[in-house]
Design an enzyme around this catalytic site. Structure first.
Site, PDB file in Angstrom:
ATOM      1  N   LYS A  45       0.840  -1.198   0.000  1.00 52.09           N
ATOM      2  CA  LYS A  45       0.000   0.000   0.000  1.00 52.09           C
ATOM      3  C   LYS A  45       0.877   1.250   0.000  1.00 52.09           C
ATOM      4  O   LYS A  45       2.092   1.168   0.146  1.00 52.09           O
ATOM      5  CB  LYS A  45      -0.914  -0.009   1.223  1.00 52.09           C
ATOM      6  CG  LYS A  45      -0.183  -0.066   2.549  1.00 52.09           C
ATOM      7  CD  LYS A  45      -1.134  -0.176   3.711  1.00 52.09           C
ATOM      8  CE  LYS A  45      -0.366  -0.202   5.043  1.00 52.09           C
ATOM      9  NZ  LYS A  45      -1.270  -0.190   6.198  1.00 52.09           N
ATOM     10  N   ARG A 136      -9.868   0.020  14.989  1.00 55.13           N
ATOM     11  CA  ARG A 136      -9.874   0.765  13.723  1.00 55.13           C
ATOM     12  C   ARG A 136     -10.936   0.096  12.843  1.00 55.13           C
ATOM     13  O   ARG A 136     -12.121   0.222  13.097  1.00 55.13           O
ATOM     14  CB  ARG A 136      -8.487   0.768  13.085  1.00 55.13           C
ATOM     15  CG  ARG A 136      -7.427   1.471  13.904  1.00 55.13           C
ATOM     16  CD  ARG A 136      -6.160   1.721  13.121  1.00 55.13           C
ATOM     17  NE  ARG A 136      -5.723   0.524  12.397  1.00 55.13           N
ATOM     18  CZ  ARG A 136      -4.636   0.482  11.625  1.00 55.13           C
ATOM     19  NH1 ARG A 136      -3.891   1.572  11.456  1.00 55.13           N
ATOM     20  NH2 ARG A 136      -4.274  -0.610  11.006  1.00 55.13           N
ATOM     21  N   TYR A 252      18.686  28.964   6.323  1.00 54.65           N
ATOM     22  CA  TYR A 252      17.736  29.747   7.092  1.00 54.65           C
ATOM     23  C   TYR A 252      18.113  29.815   8.573  1.00 54.65           C
ATOM     24  O   TYR A 252      18.538  28.819   9.173  1.00 54.65           O
ATOM     25  CB  TYR A 252      16.326  29.158   6.970  1.00 54.65           C
ATOM     26  CG  TYR A 252      15.658  29.454   5.647  1.00 54.65           C
ATOM     27  CD1 TYR A 252      15.478  30.767   5.219  1.00 54.65           C
ATOM     28  CD2 TYR A 252      15.196  28.421   4.841  1.00 54.65           C
ATOM     29  CE1 TYR A 252      14.847  31.044   4.012  1.00 54.65           C
ATOM     30  CE2 TYR A 252      14.566  28.686   3.629  1.00 54.65           C
ATOM     31  CZ  TYR A 252      14.399  30.010   3.220  1.00 54.65           C
ATOM     32  OH  TYR A 252      13.777  30.276   2.022  1.00 54.65           O
ATOM     33  N   MET A 300      12.917  23.835   1.856  1.00 58.89           N
ATOM     34  CA  MET A 300      11.899  23.137   1.073  1.00 58.89           C
ATOM     35  C   MET A 300      12.489  22.311  -0.050  1.00 58.89           C
ATOM     36  O   MET A 300      12.087  21.158  -0.268  1.00 58.89           O
ATOM     37  CB  MET A 300      10.898  24.151   0.498  1.00 58.89           C
ATOM     38  CG  MET A 300       9.749  23.486  -0.246  1.00 58.89           C
ATOM     39  SD  MET A 300       8.570  24.663  -0.924  1.00 58.89           S
ATOM     40  CE  MET A 300       7.847  25.337   0.568  1.00 58.89           C
TER      41      MET A 300
END
Length: 350
Positions: A45, A136, A252, A300
């Site tokens: 999955k 669940r 940063y 990023m």
């Protein structure tokens, strides 16, 4: 009117995710051995835990794996060309009936409503999830005893351990509740153990185990580490090499300042690609066995690596990140599952 231009170009990605197929096979074979008499399947999955579901499934099928598990019907349809035995863990919504009737996979029925929906659509072979304590998905043990599953053509009866990565009484409680269903449903097989559950021993294996994390090099229990190899290796291209003078900072918030003149490579890799910001100042790159520290903040799309020890590295060269899952998890505080499944689609998979 002038037609709009169509730009169709094949541009090489500046990021590669190397999938070590030999390590993947080795991990499945180790888990198959640890599963004892039980068959060993594979959870593929979330796009094969981020590595590419088709690549993973094809590789493991070639090694002898015969049972595959996905989350939803879109994932099942993506694997349909491979002709494998696939089970859809999230079962059968009303929107899924058409796909389910196409026969590309079996639903893992999780509720009385899903069971009714399957019967009304024509029935046939299915799997069923029983909730033994994780709360669940799954039907209750009591409902099974009251005949909810009577008449269903069940291939595999499943349940799922909540705390298999820990040594807690709940593991034995769930195992006992599940074992109590043996012979009461007509299911051909029973399956309880995930990756960590395999490590709990033979009593948890039943007929079929279904590892996920451990297939991909994650370590669900410390005693399993010796059997598992790293599979996913992110690689990034150097965009620029620069000299950072003593006293200057990188990235940063200037969290790293050069104690001496330092040679720095800026890589095309960041948290938007799944390389977590929590690895700032902690991660490493590798160049022919030499560890190269990550400097300052992961941003990023970029990060900085100290390449002073490798003067030959230049713009356009590639560096492999040190991405041992257990180590990276300990350094970052991010789960091994997230470190894998978060690897974004900007990677070319190879």
């Amino acid at each position: 009117m002038r037609p709009k231009a169509r730009w169709v170009m094949d541009i090489a990605a500046p990021l590669r995710l190397h999938v070590d197929r030999d390590a993947l096979v080795s991990n499945w074979q180790a888990l198959d051995r640890l599963s004892g008499a039980a068959a060993c399947g594979a959870a593929v999955k979330a796009n094969g835990y981020g590595l590419g579901a088709s690549l993973v499934a094809k590789t493991l099928a070639g090694a002898g794996c015969r049972d595959f598990f996905v989350a939803n019907w879109a994932e099942a349809l993506a694997l349909a060309p491979l002709g494998l035995s696939v089970s859809v863990l999230h079962g059968l919504r009303a929107e899924d009936v058409e796909a389910a009737r196409a026969g590309v996979a079996r639903p893992v029925l999780n509720s009385p409503e899903q069971i009714a929906r399957w019967r009304e659509s024509g029935g046939g072979r299915c799997d069923v999830m029983v909730d033994t304590g994780i709360n669940r998905l799954g039907v209750s043990v009591r409902a099974v005893g009251e005949g909810l599953l009577d008449g269903l053509e069940i291939e595999t009866l499943l349940s799922h351990l909540a705390c298999a990565d820990e040594d807690v009484p709940m593991n034995a409680d769930q195992r006992a509740a599940f074992a109590g269903l043996k012979g009461r449903t007509g299911a051909r097989r029973m399956s309880l153990a995930n990756s960590a559950g395999i490590g709990l021993g033979d009593d948890y294996h039943f007929d079929l185990t279904r590892p996920g994390l451990a297939l991909y090099g994650g370590v669900p229990r410390p005693e399993m580490a010796e059997h598992l190899r790293q599979v996913a290796c992110p690689e990034a291209q150097i965009l620029q090499r620069r000299t950072v003078r003593a006293g200057e900072s990188v990235g940063y918030n200037a969290t790293w300042t050069a104690p001496a003149d330092t040679e720095v490579a800026i890589l095309n890799l960041g948290y938007a690609d799944g390389y977590r910001r929590a690895l700032s100042g902690r991660g490493m790159a590798l160049a022919e066995g030499v560890s190269l520290p990550l400097l300052g903040r992961v941003s990023m799309d970029l990060l900085a690596i100290d390449v002073t020890a490798r003067p030959e590295l230049a713009e356009g060269d590639w560096l492999r990140m040190d991405y041992d899952l257990a180590v990276a998890s300990a350094l970052s505080g991010v789960s091994q599952y997230e470190l894998l499944t978060g690897l974004a689609q900007r990677f070319a998979r190879a």
